[in-house]
Design a protein around this motif. Structure first.
Motif, PDB file in Angstrom:
ATOM      1  N   ARG A   1       0.834  -1.206   0.000  1.00  0.00           N
ATOM      2  CA  ARG A   1       0.000   0.000   0.000  1.00  0.00           C
ATOM      3  C   ARG A   1       0.874   1.264   0.000  1.00  0.00           C
ATOM      4  O   ARG A   1       2.044   1.225   0.361  1.00  0.00           O
TER       5      ARG A   1
ATOM      6  N   SER B   1      -3.500   3.690   1.575  1.00  0.00           N
ATOM      7  CA  SER B   1      -4.340   3.654   0.381  1.00  0.00           C
ATOM      8  C   SER B   1      -5.188   2.393   0.358  1.00  0.00           C
ATOM      9  O   SER B   1      -4.854   1.378   0.986  1.00  0.00           O
ATOM     10  N   ALA B   2      -6.287   2.461  -0.380  1.00  0.00           N
ATOM     11  CA  ALA B   2      -7.059   1.248  -0.641  1.00  0.00           C
ATOM     12  C   ALA B   2      -6.315   0.346  -1.620  1.00  0.00           C
ATOM     13  O   ALA B   2      -6.470  -0.878  -1.587  1.00  0.00           O
ATOM     14  N   PHE B   3      -5.489   0.970  -2.472  1.00  0.00           N
ATOM     15  CA  PHE B   3      -4.683   0.196  -3.416  1.00  0.00           C
ATOM     16  C   PHE B   3      -3.769  -0.764  -2.673  1.00  0.00           C
ATOM     17  O   PHE B   3      -3.180  -0.435  -1.646  1.00  0.00           O
TER      18      PHE B   3
ATOM     19  N   ARG C   1      -1.613   7.231 -10.126  1.00  0.00           N
ATOM     20  CA  ARG C   1      -2.747   7.620  -9.279  1.00  0.00           C
ATOM     21  C   ARG C   1      -2.389   8.894  -8.512  1.00  0.00           C
ATOM     22  O   ARG C   1      -1.280   9.017  -8.006  1.00  0.00           O
TER      23      ARG C   1
ATOM     24  N   TYR D   1      -3.767  11.372  -5.353  1.00  0.00           N
ATOM     25  CA  TYR D   1      -4.655  11.563  -4.206  1.00  0.00           C
ATOM     26  C   TYR D   1      -4.532  13.039  -3.795  1.00  0.00           C
ATOM     27  O   TYR D   1      -3.481  13.477  -3.337  1.00  0.00           O
TER      28      TYR D   1
ATOM     29  N   THR E   1      -8.341  10.874   0.741  1.00  0.00           N
ATOM     30  CA  THR E   1      -9.244   9.737   0.625  1.00  0.00           C
ATOM     31  C   THR E   1      -8.422   8.499   0.283  1.00  0.00           C
ATOM     32  O   THR E   1      -7.304   8.605  -0.233  1.00  0.00           O
ATOM     33  N   THR E   2      -8.970   7.336   0.569  1.00  0.00           N
ATOM     34  CA  THR E   2      -8.212   6.108   0.314  1.00  0.00           C
ATOM     35  C   THR E   2      -8.197   5.739  -1.162  1.00  0.00           C
ATOM     36  O   THR E   2      -7.380   4.920  -1.578  1.00  0.00           O
ATOM     37  N   THR E   3      -9.079   6.331  -1.936  1.00  0.00           N
ATOM     38  CA  THR E   3      -9.091   6.103  -3.380  1.00  0.00           C
ATOM     39  C   THR E   3      -8.689   7.389  -4.091  1.00  0.00           C
ATOM     40  O   THR E   3      -8.974   8.497  -3.614  1.00  0.00           O
ATOM     41  N   PRO E   4      -8.038   7.286  -5.234  1.00  0.00           N
ATOM     42  CA  PRO E   4      -7.493   8.481  -5.893  1.00  0.00           C
ATOM     43  C   PRO E   4      -8.565   9.304  -6.594  1.00  0.00           C
ATOM     44  O   PRO E   4      -9.612   8.789  -6.990  1.00  0.00           O
ATOM     45  N   GLN E   5      -8.280  10.600  -6.750  1.00  0.00           N
ATOM     46  CA  GLN E   5      -9.140  11.479  -7.540  1.00  0.00           C
ATOM     47  C   GLN E   5      -8.771  11.443  -9.024  1.00  0.00           C
ATOM     48  O   GLN E   5      -9.527  11.921  -9.863  1.00  0.00           O
TER      49      GLN E   5
ATOM     50  N   THR F   1      -6.828   8.814 -11.997  1.00  0.00           N
ATOM     51  CA  THR F   1      -6.176   7.564 -12.401  1.00  0.00           C
ATOM     52  C   THR F   1      -5.909   7.650 -13.895  1.00  0.00           C
ATOM     53  O   THR F   1      -6.852   7.787 -14.687  1.00  0.00           O
TER      54      THR F   1
END
Length: 664
Positions: A283, A302-304, A334, A336, A344-348, A350
């Motif tokens: 991560r 990250s969620a990744f 990615r 963030y 946030t755990t997911t990117p804005q 990609t």
């Protein structure tokens, strides 16, 4: 009612971009030398023509290849094949750029991951000196010892104003553990055997320098595999050989790191990418700095989860905080965005690419967003290291101490991190001016070691709107804001935001003061901003500065910002007032401020607890307004000792006294 004495008119172009993340989903430039296993990468003005070049080290662990430079064409574009290549070949890892010999030209250090026969032979580290704008064809310097190394970084370990070279050592695939190393710079030349080695034998894949504890020297951080991440502390130019900090989270397969202050608290935080090829969670994560010591576990993950690789912190949306850019093997880029110091755990963002990302780096390759500025510091007699308020500097033009411009060999710096290290500490109270340039329009470079994909350039899409002006005119207690667009814009409207400067530092918290619909606008728009509603305090300087910017809101709901307009003004106070000195208690200096509604002869004196006069700080006519004086005990004839003192202001019939404490 306050009276406004100063009237300012500022006219400048402002910038509009397509979205908050100002990059297309696909790169604007791809190199065509796709057989290159590109690994290390950085923007640097190698030939000093005023344009950033694209520097790459090729090879990784797959092929013995060359170091290459794509020279900027002088317009922000690059040739698709290298303009310069090294004569020698190696299994190159990552690189760093810095002026080792103080001649004003950036040199390139490169880690050689493994030796000429592959994994059964160790690598080395080497340096290509820059000769008046051209790198040497073969290395000018090579380490005398051999070891496995994937990354290196320039920093000033001993505070002599010369760049030393730290090296991340070790190879985890075949369990070749190594001691970490520093090669010190002796008079402009790196020593061939390291004077510093860590006690521990580990596998480390990335390294950088940062002042973790804000004590004025550079500490050393390593991203490690199969071991915790380590920080080795610098104590007055001596690096500890055992780590003062190590991460405590379970995932210990770090690939890359980057340093930056993500929550704007004045302390540098640590961003790490983990790669789960050999274990761990893979991560991206951030360790916050808690008043001079990193927390041992991440505050954000990250969620990744996967093969994490390159990582970078940069303010890509120009909103005053650092965003996180990440890459992975066979993955997209990615981003963030940093929003109020959180991610946030997911990117804005990609990207639509899918490549083996290695290095990520930023800079203004077409010079569109460059802004010259002077950063000012004040010496205290001991500090040599200074951090600018910005990262990813474009260049440093001059460093001026007092009235003397320092020669290049009397200081060193890191443009990416934004620090300057002087050979000699400026005397207490002596002003240090660093003339440099930053950009609100950072382009993004990506190196890839795919065998069929070249390197990338993502151009920042923030573009000036043709023939558009933004003006601010102070009129009484009202600021008139005006702007005109020469071309019709497909936008929904503008928020107008304001920020204020306090104690010489801009408050990054912007407040919305109005909204005007701007769809299809081609004529002048106007909005009033009243100064009376500001929370103005005595801590503001006599010449106050307000900042205004436009926030364009597009039809799709995305938003971007204009350039910033500065407005200076002065306010006449309605009464006399003497304020508490700051800091208090103090050492080595403090500032005393006061306000006066009329011009008069004013006297400010300092007394001890027995009522004896210690110093006269002011004895002269002062205009109406806000005033400030700095008291330096060491400059006083009596050189007062620690204790309680009183300062008294007299102006006509007005007299007021405040208490302050001096700590030696």
């Amino acid at each position: 009612m306050k009276n406004i004495l100063f009237t300012a008119v500022i006219v400048l172009n402002f910038s509009i971009s397509y979205s908050q993340v100002p990059y297309n989903l696909t790169p604007n430039w791809i190199s065509t030398d796709v057989t290159a296993r590109s690994t290390g990468g950085m923007f640097a003005d190698i030939n000093q023509d005023g344009w950033l070049d694209y520097v790459v080290a090729n090879g990784n662990d797959m092929a013995r290849q060359r170091v290459a430079v794509y020279y900027n064409n002088g317009n922000g574009t690059f040739p698709t094949t290298p303009s310069w290549q090294s004569a020698d070949i190696d299994y190159h890892g990552h690189l760093d750029v810095g002026d080792v010999n103080g001649d004003g030209y950036p040199d390139v250090a490169v880690s050689v991951y493994i030796g000429p026969t592959g994994f059964n032979s160790p690598g080395k580290v080497k340096l290509y000196l820059n000769n008046n704008g051209t790198l040497s064809s073969n290395p000018s310097w090579v380490s005398a010892d051999n070891f496995y190394t994937f990354s290196c970084a320039f920093g000033d370990a001993n505070g002599d104003g010369l760049l030393d070279l730290a090296v991340a050592c070790g190879e985890s695939y075949y369990s070749y553990s190594e001691q970490q190393r520093i090669y010190f710079n002796i008079g402009g030349t790196l020593e061939t055997l390291p004077s510093w080695k860590s006690n521990a034998f580990i596998y480390s894949y990335d390294v950088n320098w940062f002042d973790m504890d804000n004590d004025g020297d550079l500490d050393l951080v390593f991203a490690n595999a199969s071991y915790p991440n380590y920080v080795f502390q610098n104590n007055n130019g001596v690096i500890s050989t055992t780590p003062v900090w190590q991460s405590a989270d379970a995932s210990m397969q770090a690939n890359s790191l980057f340093i930056g202050d993500v929550n704007n608290d004045g302390y540098l935080d640590l961003a790490i990418s983990d790669n789960n090829q050999l274990g761990g969670t893979g991560r991206f994560k951030i360790y916050l700095n808690n008043n001079g010591m990193l927390n041992t576990t991440p505050y954000w993950n990250s969620a990744f989860s996967g093969y994490g690789s390159g990582i970078l912190l940069a303010d890509i949306d120009s909103d005053g905080d650092l965003d996180l850019i990440t890459g992975g093997w066979w993955n997209p880029v990615r981003i963030y965005l940093n929003t109020n110091d959180t991610f946030t755990t997911t990117p804005q963002y990609t990207s639509s690419t899918n490549s083996v990302v290695e290095a990520i780096f930023c800079g203004d390759v077409n010079n569109v967003g460059l802004q010259n500025f002077t950063e000012t510091f004040v010496g205290n007699g001991t500090r040599k290291l200074f951090y600018t308020s910005q990262m990813h500097l474009q260049y440093i033009d001059r460093v001026i101490v007092g009235t003397d411009t320092l020669p290049r060999n009397q200081y060193c710096y890191d443009l990416e991190s934004g620090w300057i290290s002087l050979a000699a500490a400026p005397a207490s109270g002596l002003q240090v001016n660093v003339e440099t340039a930053v950009s609100w329009k950072l382009d993004m470079g990506i190196t890839n070691w795919d065998s069929n994909i070249g390197n990338y350039l993502f151009t920042n899409l923030t573009i000036p709107v043709e023939l558009t002006s933004f003006t601010a005119i102070v009129d009484g207690n009202k600021v008139n804001l005006n702007w005109t667009t020469a071309t019709e814009l497909n936008n929904f409207g503008f928020d107008i935001e304001r920020s204020v400067i306090s104690n010489g530092v801009r408050n990054l918290i912007w407040e919305r003061i109005g909204f005007i619909e701007g769809k299809g606008t081609t004529t002048q728009q106007q909005l009033y901003s009243y100064i009376d509603d500001l929370s103005l305090t005595h801590n503001l300087n006599l010449n106050r500065t307000l900042y205004y910017r436009l926030k364009q809101i597009d039809l799709d709901g995305t938003s971007v910002y204009s350039d910033i307009v500065e407005v200076e003004f002065s306010i006449v106070p309605s009464e006399f007032m003497l304020y508490q000195n700051y800091p208090n208690p103090f050492n080595p200096s403090t500032k005393i401020s006061w306000q006066s509604p009329v011009g008069s002869h004013q006297v400010l004196k300092l007394f001890d607890v027995l009522g004896r006069e210690v110093a006269t700080l002011v004895d002269e006519y002062k205009e109406a307004g806000y005033h400030e004086v700095e008291f330096l005990p060491e400059s006083s004839t009596q050189k007062p000792a620690s204790g309680i003192y009183f300062y008294q202001l007299k102006a006509g019939d007005f007299s007021e006294t405040e208490k302050m404490i001096l700590l030696r």
